[in-house]
Design an enzyme around this catalytic site. Structure first.
Site, PDB file in Angstrom:
ATOM      1  N   LYS A  18       0.825  -1.217   0.000  1.00 23.48           N
ATOM      2  CA  LYS A  18       0.000   0.000   0.000  1.00 23.48           C
ATOM      3  C   LYS A  18       0.855   1.261   0.000  1.00 23.48           C
ATOM      4  O   LYS A  18       0.571   2.211  -0.717  1.00 23.48           O
ATOM      5  CB  LYS A  18      -0.925   0.044   1.226  1.00 23.48           C
ATOM      6  CG  LYS A  18      -1.956  -1.053   1.279  1.00 23.48           C
ATOM      7  CD  LYS A  18      -2.971  -0.820   2.391  1.00 23.48           C
ATOM      8  CE  LYS A  18      -2.385  -0.846   3.794  1.00 23.48           C
ATOM      9  NZ  LYS A  18      -1.814  -2.120   4.209  1.00 23.48           N
ATOM     10  N   ARG A  94      -9.642   1.870   8.865  1.00 26.25           N
ATOM     11  CA  ARG A  94      -9.135   0.585   9.335  1.00 26.25           C
ATOM     12  C   ARG A  94     -10.213  -0.189  10.083  1.00 26.25           C
ATOM     13  O   ARG A  94     -10.018  -1.348  10.429  1.00 26.25           O
ATOM     14  CB  ARG A  94      -8.028   0.938  10.305  1.00 26.25           C
ATOM     15  CG  ARG A  94      -6.781   0.178  10.492  1.00 26.25           C
ATOM     16  CD  ARG A  94      -5.823  -0.101   9.489  1.00 26.25           C
ATOM     17  NE  ARG A  94      -4.540  -0.434  10.046  1.00 26.25           N
ATOM     18  CZ  ARG A  94      -3.404   0.133   9.686  1.00 26.25           C
ATOM     19  NH1 ARG A  94      -3.393   1.112   8.825  1.00 26.25           N
ATOM     20  NH2 ARG A  94      -2.280  -0.281  10.197  1.00 26.25           N
ATOM     21  N   ARG A 131      11.442  -6.904   5.588  1.00 21.70           N
ATOM     22  CA  ARG A 131      11.246  -5.486   5.243  1.00 21.70           C
ATOM     23  C   ARG A 131      12.152  -4.566   6.062  1.00 21.70           C
ATOM     24  O   ARG A 131      12.325  -4.749   7.267  1.00 21.70           O
ATOM     25  CB  ARG A 131       9.783  -5.104   5.496  1.00 21.70           C
ATOM     26  CG  ARG A 131       9.520  -3.627   5.221  1.00 21.70           C
ATOM     27  CD  ARG A 131       8.073  -3.363   4.974  1.00 21.70           C
ATOM     28  NE  ARG A 131       7.285  -3.274   6.195  1.00 21.70           N
ATOM     29  CZ  ARG A 131       5.997  -2.886   6.210  1.00 21.70           C
ATOM     30  NH1 ARG A 131       5.386  -2.591   5.078  1.00 21.70           N
ATOM     31  NH2 ARG A 131       5.344  -2.840   7.350  1.00 21.70           N
ATOM     32  N   ARG A 163      11.293  -1.657  10.979  1.00 16.16           N
ATOM     33  CA  ARG A 163      10.274  -0.943  11.752  1.00 16.16           C
ATOM     34  C   ARG A 163      10.076  -1.650  13.087  1.00 16.16           C
ATOM     35  O   ARG A 163      10.053  -2.882  13.131  1.00 16.16           O
ATOM     36  CB  ARG A 163       8.948  -0.940  10.978  1.00 16.16           C
ATOM     37  CG  ARG A 163       8.740   0.283  10.139  1.00 16.16           C
ATOM     38  CD  ARG A 163       7.543   0.162   9.243  1.00 16.16           C
ATOM     39  NE  ARG A 163       6.289  -0.137   9.940  1.00 16.16           N
ATOM     40  CZ  ARG A 163       5.084   0.038   9.385  1.00 16.16           C
ATOM     41  NH1 ARG A 163       4.984   0.512   8.156  1.00 16.16           N
ATOM     42  NH2 ARG A 163       3.986  -0.247  10.040  1.00 16.16           N
ATOM     43  N   ARG A 174      -0.844  -7.553  14.115  1.00 13.32           N
ATOM     44  CA  ARG A 174      -1.375  -6.616  13.111  1.00 13.32           C
ATOM     45  C   ARG A 174      -2.187  -7.368  12.049  1.00 13.32           C
ATOM     46  O   ARG A 174      -3.228  -6.900  11.614  1.00 13.32           O
ATOM     47  CB  ARG A 174      -0.214  -5.833  12.475  1.00 13.32           C
ATOM     48  CG  ARG A 174       0.353  -4.781  13.431  1.00 13.32           C
ATOM     49  CD  ARG A 174       1.767  -4.371  13.061  1.00 13.32           C
ATOM     50  NE  ARG A 174       1.845  -3.718  11.789  1.00 13.32           N
ATOM     51  CZ  ARG A 174       2.887  -3.802  10.953  1.00 13.32           C
ATOM     52  NH1 ARG A 174       3.937  -4.526  11.277  1.00 13.32           N
ATOM     53  NH2 ARG A 174       2.866  -3.170   9.818  1.00 13.32           N
TER      54      ARG A 174
HETATM   55  P1  AMP Z   1       0.684   1.335   9.009  1.00  9.63           P
HETATM   56  O1  AMP Z   1       1.887   2.132   8.678  1.00  9.63           O
HETATM   57  O2  AMP Z   1      -0.526   1.718   8.178  1.00  9.63           O
HETATM   58  O3  AMP Z   1       0.931  -0.143   9.022  1.00  9.63           O
HETATM   59  O4  AMP Z   1       0.268   1.741  10.516  1.00  9.63           O
HETATM   60  C1  AMP Z   1       1.159   1.513  11.593  1.00  9.63           C
HETATM   61  C2  AMP Z   1       0.397   1.534  12.898  1.00  9.63           C
HETATM   62  O5  AMP Z   1      -0.236   2.816  13.077  1.00  9.63           O
HETATM   63  C3  AMP Z   1      -0.737   0.530  12.999  1.00  9.63           C
HETATM   64  O6  AMP Z   1      -0.280  -0.763  13.385  1.00  9.63           O
HETATM   65  C4  AMP Z   1      -1.594   1.170  14.087  1.00  9.63           C
HETATM   66  O7  AMP Z   1      -1.004   1.022  15.375  1.00  9.63           O
HETATM   67  C5  AMP Z   1      -1.502   2.645  13.720  1.00  9.63           C
HETATM   68  N1  AMP Z   1      -2.541   3.052  12.758  1.00  9.63           N
HETATM   69  C6  AMP Z   1      -2.339   3.533  11.507  1.00  9.63           C
HETATM   70  N2  AMP Z   1      -3.492   3.830  10.919  1.00  9.63           N
HETATM   71  C7  AMP Z   1      -4.466   3.514  11.806  1.00  9.63           C
HETATM   72  C8  AMP Z   1      -5.892   3.580  11.772  1.00  9.63           C
HETATM   73  N3  AMP Z   1      -6.549   4.035  10.697  1.00  9.63           N
HETATM   74  N4  AMP Z   1      -6.572   3.170  12.876  1.00  9.63           N
HETATM   75  C9  AMP Z   1      -5.923   2.722  13.977  1.00  9.63           C
HETATM   76  N5  AMP Z   1      -4.583   2.622  14.071  1.00  9.63           N
HETATM   77  C10 AMP Z   1      -3.858   3.023  12.991  1.00  9.63           C
END
Ligand code: AMP
Length: 222
Positions: A18, A94, A131, A163, A174
């Site tokens: 993404k 989400r 990654r 990360r 996740r």
């Molecule tokens: P990502 O980079 O999209 O994988 O997001 C990393 C982390 O940010 C996720 O594992 C959540 O802890 C938090 N996060 C990002 N976007 C959201 C969302 N829309 N709702 C809740 N938590 C989020």
């Protein structure tokens, strides 16, 4: 509305691509991209009050509570802001509640498309285990495809690391939360007739071409 850029949501498991593809779509169509994950990581790095609140959720792989997410997203959708001319949302919504709130924020102006990047579980596990990302600009790498020089980003010279939420434990949490809370969103948008499933296995250029074809078709049908 015909002269506006696309209004897109990108869904897909962690590791589906993404981040990479939303940057390409944003460059190609000239519209803003919003990644809630990146907004949160930047807030943590800057030590803001929001950053201090969300840090633990991020590290453990838990979702940030909807109230905090919605406050942060709301700021992005201010009237007269850059999202008025189109947008790509990466990592938001989400949960079904977030999708419902997005509809309220959009105030009757529909999304053009919800692109669901489809990658089998074994493939995302392989991608996530290896990654690595640039701490400064977020550029993605993999242990099998590292930067040219000593884990220094090819694009900005930043440090390339794993990360904190790409550990085995956080990844498994996740992915579990994705199935439990995010997959139901697909049903929500499908009922509105806006979901397209994109095969996201294979070279990035090919995946991008599939995305572009779907978006162009949706724009032509406006
Ligand atoms: P990502 O980079 O999209 O994988 O997001 C990393 C982390 O940010 C996720 O594992 C959540 O802890 C938090 N996060 C990002 N976007 C959201 C969302 N829309 N709702 C809740 N938590 C989020």
């Amino acid at each position: 509305m015909a002269d506006q850029g696309p209004r897109l949501v990108l869904l897909g498991r962690q590791g589906a691509g993404k981040g990479t593809q939303s940057v390409r779509l944003s460059d190609h169509y000239g519209v803003e991209r919003v990644s809630t994950g990146e907004l949160f990581r930047a807030a943590v790095a800057a030590g803001t009050p929001t950053g201090r609140t969300v840090a633990e959720y991020l590290d453990s792989g838990e979702l940030v509570p909807d109230e905090i997410v919605l406050r942060v997203v709301d700021e992005q959708f201010r009237p007269g802001g850059p999202l008025e001319r189109g947008f790509i949302l990466d990592g938001f919504p989400r949960t079904v509640r977030q999708a419902e709130e997005l509809d309220v924020v959009l105030d009757g102006q529909p999304l053009d498309l919800v692109l669901n990047l489809d990658v089998p579980m074994e493939e995302v596990l392989h991608r996530l285990a290896g990654r690595r990302v640039c701490e400064t600009c977020g550029a993605p790498y993999h242990v099998n495809l590292p930067p040219k020089q000593n884990w220094t980003c090819d694009l900005c010279g930043g440090k390339v690391t794993q990360r904190p939420d790409d550990t085995e434990e956080a990844v498994s949490r996740r992915l579990e939360l994705y199935e439990e809370l995010t997959v139901p969103i697909i049903g929500y948008y499908r009922a509105l007739g806006r979901v397209v499933v994109i095969d996201a296995v294979g070279p990035g250029d090919e995946v991008f071409a599939r995305l572009q074809a779907a978006v162009d078709a949706a724009l032509a049908a406006r």
